[in-house]
Write an enzyme that holds these catalytic residues in place. Structure first.
Site: not given
Ligand SMILES: *[C@@H]1O[C@H](CO)[C@@H](O)[C@H](O)[C@H]1NC(C)=O
Ligand SMILES: *[C@@H]1O[C@H](CO)[C@@H](O)[C@H](O)[C@H]1NC(C)=O
Ligand SMILES: *[C@@H]1O[C@H](CO)[C@@H](O)[C@H](O)[C@H]1NC(C)=O
Ligand SMILES: *[C@@H]1O[C@H](CO)[C@@H](O)[C@H](O)[C@H]1NC(C)=O
Ligand SMILES: *[C@@H]1O[C@H](CO)[C@@H](O)[C@H](O)[C@H]1NC(C)=O
Length: 246
Positions: A63, A115, A119
């Protein structure tokens, strides 16, 4: 005159965060998260309608690798260094196997882009993850080392629609391999009239040198992904659902 100088000085300081300053957004560890594609499919149903688990996927997938802070989610969207597929072109094959986008109503690169923006941009302050390429390379390397499916299947913990597992059993198996207890995330799911919990994610915490540490589990600080919400698995029984392809 003095006042004017101060204005210039203050302005300069507040302009910095868009470049160097933003890289030092506060966080103290990484959360490396693997997700179970079947549960991710069910979770994404409302938002994405269609889910497509590629035929070659029979195991946990990545993930993300999330800079995190204490018990909280950690920073997000730390800088505007834009996602550039060209920078990770030579990782495409590996990414498709370990980190596929199963939501077929979104572009294949969308998961990686999301992502990265959310992040990855917060991990730029570290040498080891200081570029887009290094961030994805590092995350793929972590998956090779900490592949949860490999650990679980060796101990005969395999997807099973009819017989649930005790959360503690799965935790113990992983703890034996990792030396730390990972955080198991579940998705509440109604099976007929029954409320059940489906294994959704395995989150492994590590310090900035990638040494494994215990996760500080706290259900009051839930991660919100672009998908639905999960929570730490209940202490009872949980299901590890079999993969179904549409
Ligand atoms: C980060 O950016 C995304 C997309 O640009 C946005 O949807 C999201 O709300 C932002 N999150 C935070 C915490 O700023
Ligand atoms: C892959 O691309 C990255 C960034 O463009 C580069 O730094 C790296 O050396 C390349 N690796 C290989 C094996 O070609
Ligand atoms: C993880 O392990 C499983 C089972 O051994 C394997 O099928 C899968 O390809 C591995 N995933 C990655 C990304 O290496
Ligand atoms: C990052 O790498 C540079 C060059 O190798 C080194 O001088 C520096 O100390 C490193 N920084 C950290 C935080 O490790
Ligand atoms: C699920 O578990 C039951 C009981 O252990 C077993 O009989 C069955 O074969 C398992 N199903 C799968 C798909 O592994």
């Amino acid at each position: 005159m003095d006042g004017e100088m101060n204005v210039i000085f203050v302005t300069a300081i507040f302009l910095l965060p868009s470049t160097a300053g933003a890289f030092s957004a506060k966080w103290d560890h990484f959360t490396f998260t693997q997700e179970w594609p079947q549960t991710a499919c069910l979770m994404g149903k409302a938002e994405h309608k269609k889910c497509n688990i590629p035929n070659y996927i029979n195991s946990f997938i990545i993930h993300g690798l999330w800079p995190s802070s204490g018990k909280t989610e950690g920073p997000k969207n730390c800088s505007s260094v834009h996602f550039d597929m060209n920078k990770i072109k030579n990782l495409t094959n590996e990414l498709q196997h370990a980190w596929p986008n199963i939501y077929s109503n979104t572009a294949p690169n969308d998961f990686w882009k999301h992502e990265w923006n959310t992040h990855g941009t917060c991990a730029l302050s570290l040498n080891t993850t200081g570029t887009e390429y290094l961030f994805f390379r590092k995350t793929l390397d972590l998956m090779k080392i900490y592949n949860a499916s490999r650990f679980l299947s060796k101990m005969n913990i395999t997807p099973n629609d009819t017989t649930p597992y005790v959360t503690k059993t799965i935790e113990s198996v992983l703890q034996k391999k990792l030396g730390v207890v990972p955080n198991l995330q579940c998705y509440r799911y109604k099976l007929g009239k029954r409320q059940t919990y489906l294994l959704a994610e395995i989150r492994i915490c590590m310090d900035k040198q990638f040494k494994l540490i215990e996760c500080l589990n706290d259900d009051s600080t839930l991660y919100w992904s672009r998908r639905s919400q999960t929570q730490s698995c209940s202490r009872g029984k949980i299901y590890f659902p079999e993969i179904k392809r549409s």
